[in-house]
Motif scaffolding. Sequence first.
Motif, PDB file in Angstrom:
ATOM      1  N   ASP A   1       4.263  11.041  -3.381  1.00 17.96           N
ATOM      2  CA  ASP A   1       3.607  11.608  -2.206  1.00 17.96           C
ATOM      3  C   ASP A   1       4.229  11.073  -0.918  1.00 17.96           C
ATOM      4  O   ASP A   1       4.462  11.817   0.044  1.00 17.96           O
ATOM      5  N   ASN A   2       4.505   9.775  -0.887  1.00 22.01           N
ATOM      6  CA  ASN A   2       5.005   9.169   0.340  1.00 22.01           C
ATOM      7  C   ASN A   2       6.452   9.550   0.638  1.00 22.01           C
ATOM      8  O   ASN A   2       6.840   9.652   1.805  1.00 22.01           O
ATOM      9  N   ILE A   3       7.263   9.755  -0.387  1.00 21.36           N
ATOM     10  CA  ILE A   3       8.630  10.235  -0.165  1.00 21.36           C
ATOM     11  C   ILE A   3       8.581  11.612   0.504  1.00 21.36           C
ATOM     12  O   ILE A   3       9.294  11.886   1.481  1.00 21.36           O
ATOM     13  N   LEU A   4       7.722  12.487  -0.012  1.00 21.27           N
ATOM     14  CA  LEU A   4       7.610  13.828   0.547  1.00 21.27           C
ATOM     15  C   LEU A   4       7.064  13.783   1.975  1.00 21.27           C
ATOM     16  O   LEU A   4       7.518  14.532   2.853  1.00 21.27           O
ATOM     17  N   ARG A   5       6.107  12.912   2.221  1.00 20.48           N
ATOM     18  CA  ARG A   5       5.550  12.777   3.565  1.00 20.48           C
ATOM     19  C   ARG A   5       6.600  12.209   4.525  1.00 20.48           C
ATOM     20  O   ARG A   5       6.696  12.640   5.692  1.00 20.48           O
ATOM     21  N   TYR A   6       7.379  11.272   4.060  1.00 22.20           N
ATOM     22  CA  TYR A   6       8.413  10.669   4.905  1.00 22.20           C
ATOM     23  C   TYR A   6       9.465  11.716   5.291  1.00 22.20           C
ATOM     24  O   TYR A   6       9.902  11.779   6.449  1.00 22.20           O
ATOM     25  N   ILE A   7       9.855  12.538   4.341  1.00 24.45           N
ATOM     26  CA  ILE A   7      10.821  13.605   4.608  1.00 24.45           C
ATOM     27  C   ILE A   7      10.283  14.582   5.646  1.00 24.45           C
ATOM     28  O   ILE A   7      11.016  15.059   6.524  1.00 24.45           O
ATOM     29  N   ASP A   8       8.979  14.842   5.591  1.00 21.79           N
ATOM     30  CA  ASP A   8       8.353  15.793   6.514  1.00 21.79           C
ATOM     31  C   ASP A   8       7.920  15.145   7.829  1.00 21.79           C
ATOM     32  O   ASP A   8       7.321  15.799   8.686  1.00 21.79           O
ATOM     33  N   GLY A   9       8.188  13.839   7.969  1.00 25.09           N
ATOM     34  CA  GLY A   9       7.832  13.157   9.203  1.00 25.09           C
ATOM     35  C   GLY A   9       6.361  12.858   9.347  1.00 25.09           C
ATOM     36  O   GLY A   9       5.869  12.649  10.475  1.00 25.09           O
ATOM     37  N   GLU A  10       5.624  12.833   8.253  1.00 23.93           N
ATOM     38  CA  GLU A  10       4.192  12.563   8.287  1.00 23.93           C
ATOM     39  C   GLU A  10       3.906  11.081   8.008  1.00 23.93           C
ATOM     40  O   GLU A  10       4.711  10.394   7.365  1.00 23.93           O
ATOM     41  N   PRO A  11       2.753  10.569   8.458  1.00 28.50           N
ATOM     42  CA  PRO A  11       2.394   9.175   8.162  1.00 28.50           C
ATOM     43  C   PRO A  11       2.279   8.946   6.662  1.00 28.50           C
ATOM     44  O   PRO A  11       1.840   9.822   5.909  1.00 28.50           O
ATOM     45  N   LEU A  12       2.672   7.776   6.220  1.00 20.65           N
ATOM     46  CA  LEU A  12       2.612   7.458   4.795  1.00 20.65           C
ATOM     47  C   LEU A  12       1.183   7.150   4.375  1.00 20.65           C
ATOM     48  O   LEU A  12       0.376   6.630   5.157  1.00 20.65           O
ATOM     49  N   LYS A  13       0.871   7.463   3.129  1.00 16.68           N
ATOM     50  CA  LYS A  13      -0.434   7.112   2.573  1.00 16.68           C
ATOM     51  C   LYS A  13      -0.467   5.615   2.272  1.00 16.68           C
ATOM     52  O   LYS A  13       0.398   5.097   1.578  1.00 16.68           O
TER      53      LYS A  13
ATOM     54  N   ARG B   1       0.805  -1.217   0.000  1.00 22.89           N
ATOM     55  CA  ARG B   1       0.000   0.000   0.000  1.00 22.89           C
ATOM     56  C   ARG B   1       0.842   1.272   0.000  1.00 22.89           C
ATOM     57  O   ARG B   1       0.501   2.254  -0.643  1.00 22.89           O
ATOM     58  N   THR B   2       1.959   1.245   0.729  1.00 19.62           N
ATOM     59  CA  THR B   2       2.787   2.455   0.841  1.00 19.62           C
ATOM     60  C   THR B   2       3.997   2.444  -0.073  1.00 19.62           C
ATOM     61  O   THR B   2       4.566   3.490  -0.368  1.00 19.62           O
ATOM     62  N   LEU B   3       4.450   1.246  -0.481  1.00 13.23           N
ATOM     63  CA  LEU B   3       5.641   1.039  -1.303  1.00 13.23           C
ATOM     64  C   LEU B   3       6.939   1.322  -0.541  1.00 13.23           C
ATOM     65  O   LEU B   3       8.004   1.473  -1.145  1.00 13.23           O
ATOM     66  N   GLN B   4       6.842   1.365   0.773  1.00 13.88           N
ATOM     67  CA  GLN B   4       8.051   1.397   1.604  1.00 13.88           C
ATOM     68  C   GLN B   4       8.558  -0.032   1.737  1.00 13.88           C
ATOM     69  O   GLN B   4       7.772  -0.968   1.884  1.00 13.88           O
ATOM     70  N   SER B   5       9.861  -0.205   1.676  1.00 15.17           N
ATOM     71  CA  SER B   5      10.402  -1.553   1.787  1.00 15.17           C
ATOM     72  C   SER B   5      10.209  -2.087   3.201  1.00 15.17           C
ATOM     73  O   SER B   5      10.064  -1.319   4.167  1.00 15.17           O
ATOM     74  N   LYS B   6      10.225  -3.392   3.326  1.00 12.64           N
ATOM     75  CA  LYS B   6      10.195  -4.034   4.623  1.00 12.64           C
ATOM     76  C   LYS B   6      11.612  -4.334   5.109  1.00 12.64           C
ATOM     77  O   LYS B   6      11.794  -4.981   6.139  1.00 12.64           O
ATOM     78  N   VAL B   7      12.576  -3.836   4.342  1.00 14.43           N
ATOM     79  CA  VAL B   7      13.983  -4.061   4.659  1.00 14.43           C
ATOM     80  C   VAL B   7      14.488  -3.000   5.628  1.00 14.43           C
ATOM     81  O   VAL B   7      15.150  -3.297   6.623  1.00 14.43           O
ATOM     82  N   HIS B   8      14.157  -1.732   5.327  1.00 12.42           N
ATOM     83  CA  HIS B   8      14.608  -0.602   6.134  1.00 12.42           C
ATOM     84  C   HIS B   8      13.692   0.575   5.834  1.00 12.42           C
ATOM     85  O   HIS B   8      13.314   0.786   4.680  1.00 12.42           O
ATOM     86  N   PRO B   9      13.335   1.382   6.847  1.00  5.35           N
ATOM     87  CA  PRO B   9      12.401   2.494   6.603  1.00  5.35           C
ATOM     88  C   PRO B   9      12.898   3.511   5.573  1.00  5.35           C
ATOM     89  O   PRO B   9      12.068   4.189   4.945  1.00  5.35           O
ATOM     90  N   ASP B  10      14.207   3.643   5.414  1.00  6.70           N
ATOM     91  CA  ASP B  10      14.749   4.624   4.481  1.00  6.70           C
ATOM     92  C   ASP B  10      14.809   4.127   3.042  1.00  6.70           C
ATOM     93  O   ASP B  10      15.327   4.818   2.167  1.00  6.70           O
TER      94      ASP B  10
END
Length: 422
Positions: A311-323, A274-283
């Motif tokens: 959208d999620n890269i920008l939210r992650y940089i700003d410390g906001e929850p990912l979509k 859903r977010t496309l963040q890896s499950k390997v590392h948050p970064d």
Amino acid sequence: MKRLVILGAGTAGTMMANHLRPKLKKTEWEITIVDQEETHYYQPGFLFLPFDLYTEEQVKKDGRDFIPKGVKYVQQSIDKILPEEKKVVLQKNEITYDLLIIATGSRISPEEVEGMLDDNWYKSVFDFYTFEGALALRDKLRDWEGGKLVVHITEMPIKCPVAPLEFTFLADSYFQKKGMREKVDITYVTPLSGAFTKEVCSSKLGYLLEEKNVNLETDFAIERIDNECKKIIDYAEREIDFDLLVTVPTNMGDQCIERSGFGDDLNFVPTDPRTLQSKVHPDIFVIGDATNVPASKAGSVAHFEAETLTDNILRYIDGEPLKEEFDGHANCFIETGHNKALLIDFNYEQEPVEGTFPFANVGPLKLLKESTFNHWGKLAFRWIYWNMLLKGIPIPFVGRNMSLKGKKINKNYSYGNSISRS
């Protein structure tokens, strides 16, 4: 200065560079994209090369022409990723990152099947998932006098799951135009229980194989190729003879993922669907064919993913929850030969539906129905790809998430909320 590194300058990586460069301040973020290839290929065009429908020049361009200004381009092969050190080891040096996007795609691995890379490779056994394979097959078909043509899929998942069927339908059309269709026996061989990867498509479109006089062999799990006798053999010792084998080898993620030690069995990166963040590392974020999400490995999916991932890269940089919004949306044209095509639209929860696209009740494209208009849409996509999609320009009226407006929903082919949002 913080560093965003994108691994891979194919479809997904190039789109992300174009999406993010205007949105990240150059005084705060340095963006680097890494790829070992100079040439950018329009991979959907490989389907048309064997039939002389596209030329070589129409499916390749200099990849650097699509990298936006202000993005550093590094042409090197990738050795491995070290997530805890926030470092990527390249062929000649190392680079560090604050954020990493993996867009390394997938590749064919014919070595995974015994005998596939034997002496008959590019003589009587071909792929069309590579530029070299498609060209070699084109040269073979120009002079081939007929016989048993077998179109075969080794295992799933593969890039563009409908491409082998498209090849089969275009082959039927090609040999008819050459006046030699009666000299060619075509068999479609799949490890699945039906011709199409989606149940609804097999149910509603199975007539196409019968209509085109194509034999269907299902549930075929290939073990080896007997090149001397020209047979493919499965684990149950079922044999299928061929004179010309067009195969889709095992598709695997980049070998750098294996060397990095965090891919699955096929070297795809564990990714939140859903977010496309890896499950390997948050970064680390992942896009396109490199992910293990249960979506189609097709260019349209990478396009829709890119919008959510931006959208999620920008939210992650700003410390906001990912979509948690990506829904696995894909729409794919399926060439059926004789200047006709189908269009399918689906996502994680919903199998392909009937109706119209992109406008409800208007279209102009019809879903799950053959039409010449759909064929034109397929051909038009090449221009859209080079001039809009790669450059991160939105395609009008086509949203990132699947719309159900104007579509007939069959609950027998709907999965419900089958993908976890966690």
